[in-house]
Design a protein around this motif. Structure first.
Motif, short mmCIF file in Angstrom:
data_model
loop_
_atom_site.label_atom_id
_atom_site.label_comp_id
_atom_site.label_asym_id
_atom_site.label_seq_id
_atom_site.Cartn_x
_atom_site.Cartn_y
_atom_site.Cartn_z
N ALA A 831 0.83 -1.21 0.00
CA ALA A 831 0.00 0.00 0.00
C ALA A 831 0.86 1.26 0.00
CB ALA A 831 -0.93 -0.01 1.21
N LEU A 832 1.85 1.28 0.88
CA LEU A 832 2.66 2.49 1.00
C LEU A 832 3.52 2.73 -0.23
CD1 LEU A 832 3.42 4.82 2.86
CD2 LEU A 832 5.19 3.37 3.87
N SER A 833 4.11 1.66 -0.77
CA SER A 833 4.97 1.85 -1.95
C SER A 833 4.15 2.33 -3.15
CB SER A 833 5.71 0.55 -2.30
OG SER A 833 4.80 -0.50 -2.56
N ALA A 834 2.90 1.85 -3.26
CA ALA A 834 2.04 2.32 -4.35
C ALA A 834 1.69 3.80 -4.17
CB ALA A 834 0.77 1.48 -4.40
N ILE A 835 1.32 4.16 -2.95
CA ILE A 835 0.96 5.56 -2.67
C ILE A 835 2.15 6.48 -2.92
CG2 ILE A 835 0.32 7.17 -0.82
CD1 ILE A 835 -1.32 4.85 0.40
N VAL A 836 3.31 6.10 -2.39
CA VAL A 836 4.51 6.94 -2.55
C VAL A 836 4.87 7.07 -4.03
CG1 VAL A 836 6.98 7.09 -2.09
CG2 VAL A 836 5.42 6.47 -0.25
N THR A 837 4.80 5.96 -4.75
CA THR A 837 5.13 6.00 -6.19
C THR A 837 4.19 6.93 -6.95
OG1 THR A 837 6.02 3.76 -6.13
CG2 THR A 837 5.36 4.63 -8.28
N LEU A 838 2.89 6.79 -6.70
CA LEU A 838 1.89 7.55 -7.47
C LEU A 838 1.82 9.02 -7.06
CD1 LEU A 838 -0.99 4.93 -7.60
CD2 LEU A 838 0.58 5.58 -9.44
N LEU A 839 2.43 9.37 -5.94
CA LEU A 839 2.45 10.78 -5.53
C LEU A 839 3.83 11.41 -5.69
CD1 LEU A 839 0.25 10.72 -2.29
CD2 LEU A 839 -0.41 11.47 -4.58
N MET A 840 4.86 10.66 -5.31
CA MET A 840 6.20 11.25 -5.35
C MET A 840 6.71 11.44 -6.78
SD MET A 840 9.81 9.76 -3.84
CE MET A 840 9.58 10.20 -2.13
N LEU A 841 6.58 10.40 -7.60
CA LEU A 841 7.16 10.51 -8.95
C LEU A 841 6.53 11.62 -9.79
CD1 LEU A 841 7.82 6.78 -9.92
CD2 LEU A 841 9.35 8.44 -8.86
N PRO A 842 5.20 11.72 -9.87
CA PRO A 842 4.65 12.85 -10.63
C PRO A 842 4.98 14.20 -10.02
CG PRO A 842 2.91 11.64 -9.52
CD PRO A 842 4.15 10.81 -9.40
N ALA A 843 5.10 14.25 -8.66
CA ALA A 843 5.44 15.52 -8.02
C ALA A 843 6.85 15.95 -8.41
CB ALA A 843 5.33 15.39 -6.50
N ILE A 844 7.78 15.02 -8.45
CA ILE A 844 9.16 15.35 -8.84
C ILE A 844 9.22 15.73 -10.32
CG2 ILE A 844 11.50 14.42 -9.14
CD1 ILE A 844 11.00 12.69 -6.67
N LEU A 845 8.55 14.91 -11.15
CA LEU A 845 8.56 15.18 -12.59
C LEU A 845 7.88 16.50 -12.92
CD1 LEU A 845 7.75 11.59 -13.94
CD2 LEU A 845 9.96 12.75 -13.92
N ARG A 846 6.85 16.85 -12.17
CA ARG A 846 6.16 18.12 -12.39
C ARG A 846 7.01 19.30 -11.95
NH1 ARG A 846 4.58 22.50 -12.70
NH2 ARG A 846 2.46 23.33 -12.85
N THR A 847 7.81 19.13 -10.90
CA THR A 847 8.63 20.22 -10.36
C THR A 847 9.82 20.51 -11.26
OG1 THR A 847 7.96 19.58 -8.12
CG2 THR A 847 9.90 21.02 -8.33
N VAL A 848 10.49 19.45 -11.75
CA VAL A 848 11.68 19.64 -12.60
C VAL A 848 11.54 18.81 -13.88
CG1 VAL A 848 13.33 20.34 -10.83
CG2 VAL A 848 12.83 17.92 -11.14
N PRO A 849 10.56 19.07 -14.71
CA PRO A 849 10.35 18.25 -15.92
C PRO A 849 11.50 18.33 -16.90
CG PRO A 849 9.00 20.22 -16.01
CD PRO A 849 9.58 20.18 -14.63
N GLY A 850 12.12 19.50 -16.99
CA GLY A 850 13.21 19.66 -17.94
C GLY A 850 14.40 18.78 -17.61
N LEU A 851 14.60 18.48 -16.35
CA LEU A 851 15.72 17.65 -15.93
C LEU A 851 15.61 16.24 -16.50
CD1 LEU A 851 18.27 17.77 -14.13
CD2 LEU A 851 16.86 16.91 -12.25
#
Length: 866
Positions: A831-851
């Motif tokens: 449960a936790l790994s799914a939640i973290v993946t679905l929230l953390m990865l898009p949040a990082i990609l949205r913050t620094v997409p150019g990277l």
């Protein structure tokens, strides 16, 4: 590559089915050859120094594992010291003595030990403490008074409050302890004394766990499988479709367990959990395939073409998730714990086998389904979607909302993740390493109840041994010769030629044992004194004194100094509360000395001379149990043991005792030439736990490094490789941080689950990133790629998390704590790994997409934000 695998698997599906069935059948036939091992001692290799020392100590002092039986009476004014309770104790003792596997001569009970009393100064009697059941309260009171005068029994055989009496049952083989305890319980059931009876001890806990472990496996594993099946059925609306991953999981479990048993490995506590670990891992990859298939397939579509497409898009994530999970478990082979190595190795093989079946058996199975069955399944799913009440429809809306939330509040989420990581790190620093075989049962289990009750009344049912040993004494004959040579020289100077006669005496006294040789020599010298002249006798007397001195030095633990050191250590440990009680040769000698001298408390002491100690020991050998002496001292008197009774078997408590002894020996150095070592099952548990923790830490760090390198290789990018391991880093930190904050001890199941958390936590990130990059490469749009990944891929991730999290809830009803731990951790990790993946990865990609996706993606995000 994926299309090719799927095409050949579907084309030759009957060969795939036959090969899978053949492997499962052949391996399954090995399972009846199963041998079970629940001994925590085997967590250490046979050559491990502490284990070797533990076994040497058991052999040296003729020690055995013990079952502890307690009789408790809290209602009677005199506690257990009433005729009815003591009669029941007597009958129970007699019955236990006749059980096969019990070492009756070493059994400790009021019915089997001596009462030591003075007859007159210098003379003592050894009478049975209770040679028959008392008939009156007066006789029961006499037994109480007698046992309270014997410190070695008071607090051990009877509680100091008089409400409990114990029977210590030594057994030949600890693996028979469950059977023996069952037979003891049968005897208890025939008694009608109104007393409480409890059976405990580490051998009972270990062996009973082994019995109940397989009973639990027979209940929990099928229940988990059924629940997983039902949840998957709810998602995919097709029995034939859902049967495929269940068959795949069963084939994996049967094949790997059969392989393990067929290769001659015993099923230990660790390897008994292999089915529970393999089932979710086998199903996880299948859910991604089924999810992709149901999303793409439409009525009338070519099933094989759709499956080829699905496998083509998923084969890389499936392979790499399997490899990362394999690395996580294979890393356990780096630990110094043999059962953990076996567990890690076979789960790793099982993961690879499940991966192979996912890419071959699953397409073959779906290709074998009639087209009509596939069309009906697709129709049912689409109907529920169109009516807005299907699981997929609701899940689709939820996933879209999750994607929008993660990108809209990306910075806030990242701040939250960093905060959670900081809290988790603090929690990790609070983790306590601790384990205790008795705590493998729930609190209301009869063994846990017995453990609590008896350790409340007695000094302790857990044992550890301190062994003091005099270093190598060297050649006693040479030492004797060095002392005698000057006397022979002096005699020659005075005109007495004693050399030849001395050599003759040595030859006549020769024996294999140097101690026996010295005894023979002293007898011969004593006889010789009556045959020689008075002048010559002076030299022979001096030679006799030299022989006595060498013999005395050889019998080190007959010296008052040695016994006083032991007594001082024992007294300090008891007074400081480090142990419940201790017994040693010093206690035995003090008791016998008291009765020999006056029978008064002031003479409960170590005699002032070796001769006094020897007299006490010689007197004890006239008892009914002279063999008890050799439990405390070796027959050459160069080694002595101190039996420690601990009211807790927790590793932390054992470690405190070890530290306390180290502190004492620092302040009070061991006598010159004396070494100290440890033995006992409680100490062995401490050792393997320590090695496990160090080994698990090395395994986890090694696996983490390898997984990072694999992610970099998979995505051919350092940045994406680091991005992939960020969710698992936070997941693992949060799991262990919460464990530290709530006070959950780091024990064997928790340690092993670290590997599972490593393997599964990265799986979702692999699928997310791989599908995201593929969509971006196809569309060239960051926004469209994000919308796509929060469609079918995110639904597959969520389905996985839900299926596994809920599927293992039956484990929470288990009577065995390790299974409950596994259930909680599996659900939490997924449960936790799914939640973290679905929230953390898009949040990082949205913050620094150019990277990650270049300047165009950054501009697209900026334009979208405006």
């Amino acid at each position: 590559m994926g299309r090719l695998i799927a095409r050949y698997s579907m084309q030759y599906r009957w060969w795939v089915f036959a090969l899978t069935a053949l492997i499962a059948l052949v391996m399954g036939l090995m399972i009846p050859r199963i041998t079970i091992d629940t001994d925590p001692e085997n967590m250490l290799s046979a050559e491990q120094p502490d284990r070797v020392e533990h076994n040497r100590i058991k052999e040296l002092f003729d020690l055995y594992d013990m079952i502890v039986v307690g009789v408790v009476n809290s209602e009677h004014p005199e506690g257990v010291f009433n005729p009815t309770s003591l009669s029941a104790l007597f009958q129970l003792s007699e019955g236990i003595e006749n059980i096969d596997g019990v070492i009756s001569r070493d059994m400790l009970s009021l019915a089997t030990v001596d009462n030591v009393e003075q007859v007159s100064p210098g003379t003592i009697s050894f009478d049975w403490m209770m040679d028959r059941p008392p008939e009156t309260q007066g006789e029961a009171d006499a037994i109480r008074q007698a046992v309270e005068r014997l410190p070695m029994f008071y607090g051990t055989l009877v509680s100091e409050d008089g409400k409990a009496a114990g029977i210590y049952v030594p057994i030949v083989d600890k693996n028979e302890s469950h059977r023996i305890s069952t037979e003891i319980q049968a005897i208890i059931d025939r008694l009608d004394s109104g007393d409480e009876f409890h059976i405990t001890g580490q051998p009972v806990a270990q062996d009973t766990f082994g019995v109940e472990m397989f009973q639990q496996m027979a209940i929990s594993a099928p229940l988990a499988g059924v629940l997983i099946f039902l949840i998957m059925l709810y998602f995919f609306r097709s029995v034939p479709l859902v049967v495929a991953p269940m068959l795949l999981a069963m084939a994996t479990v049967i094949s790997i367990m059969g392989l393990l048993i067929g290769m001659g490995y015993t099923v230990h506590i660790m390897s008994s959990m292999i089915p529970i670990f393999l089932m979710p891992i086998a199903v996880v990859a299948s859910i991604h395939v089924l999810s992709g298939f149901t999303d793409r397939c439409r009525a009338g579509d070519d099933t094989r073409a759709v499956m080829e497409e699905v496998i083509q898009s998923l084969y890389k994530p499936v392979i790499f998730t399997a490899l990362t999970t394999t690395v996580g478990f294979a890393s356990l082979t780096l630990t110094p714990i043999p059962p953990v190595q076996v567990f890690g190795a076979f789960v790793a093989v099982g993961v690879l086998f499940a991966m192979a079946l996912t890419l071959t058996f699953l397409p073959a199975f779906i290709a074998a389904l009639p087209q009509s069955a596939v069309d009906r399944m697709v129709a049912r799913v689409k109907k529920h979607e169109s009516e807005g009440k299907g699981a997929d429809c609701k899940l689709c809306e939820f996933m879209s909302a999750t994607g929008r939330f993660a990108t809209r509040y990306s910075k806030s989420l990242l701040v939250s993740f960093v905060t959670l990581l900081a809290i988790a790190v603090f929690g990790i620093t609070q983790i306590q390493i601790n384990d205790n075989p008795t705590r493998w049962f729930k609190q209301d289990h009869r063994i846990r109840v017995a453990d609590a009750v008896l350790n409340e009344h007695f000094a302790g049912t857990y044992e550890a041994y301190i062994v003091l040993e005099q270093g190598e004494a060297g050649d006693l004959e040479r030492s004797l010769q060095d002392r005698v040579n000057p006397l022979l020289t002096e005699a020659r100077e005075e005109g007495f030629e004693l050399d030849q006669q001395w050599q003759d005496l040595l030859e006549e006294s020769a024996a294999d044992d140097p101690g026996v040789m010295l005894d023979n020599l002293m007898f011969a010298l004593d006889d010789l004194l009556f045959e020689v002249s008075m002048e010559e006798a002076e030299y022979w007397e001096a030679i006799l004194e030299a022989a006595e001195a060498v013999r005395s030095e050889a019998l080190y633990f007959q010296t008052p100094e040695a016994l006083r050191y032991m007594a001082g250590l024992q007294s300090w440990l008891e007074q400081e509360g480090h142990v419940g009680k201790s017994n040693s040769l010093a206690d035995l000698v003090k008791t016998i000395n008291r009765e020999l001298v006056s029978g008064e408390p002031e003479d409960y002491r170590i005699p002032d001379s070796p001769a006094g100690v020897a007299q006490s020991i010689l007197s004890f050998q006239g008892s009914h149990r002279p063999h008890d002496l050799w439990h405390f001292v070796s027959q050459d008197y160069r080694s002595a043991s101190i039996w420690l009774q601990l009211p807790s078997g927790d590793n932390q408590d054992m470690q405190r005792v070890v530290d306390a002894v180290a502190h004492y020996t620092t302040d009070n150095p061991l006598p010159e030439g004396v070494d100290l070592s440890w033995g006992g099952s409680t100490y062995v548990n401490l050792v393997w736990q320590g090695e496990m923790v160090e080994g698990m830490l090395l395994a986890l760090l090694s696996a983490f490094a390898i997984v990072l390198l694999m992610m970099i290789a998979l995505f051919r990018s350092l940045l994406f490789g680091i991005l992939a391991v960020l969710p698992l880093t936070l997941t693992i930190a949060l799991i262990y941080g919460v464990m530290g904050l709530i006070g959950k001890s780091y024990d064997m199941p928790v340690a092993v689950l670290s590997s599972l958390s490593l393997g599964l936590s990265v799986d979702f990130a692999i699928h997310f990133i791989q599908r995201m990059r593929g969509a971006f490469n196809e569309t060239g749009s960051w926004q469209q790629a994000m919308e796509y990944v929060f469609g079918e891929p995110a639904r597959a991730i969520t389905r996985n998390a839900v299926v596994i999290s809920l599927g293992f809830l039956p484990l929470l009803t288990a009577a065995l704590v390790p299974y409950i731990t596994v259930g909680i951790f599996l659900a939490s990790i997924m449960a936790l790994s799914a939640i973290v993946t679905l929230l953390m990865l898009p949040a990082i990609l949205r913050t620094v997409p150019g990277l990650f996706f270049g300047r165009d993606a950054a501009q697209e995000v900026k334009a979208t934000s405006e």
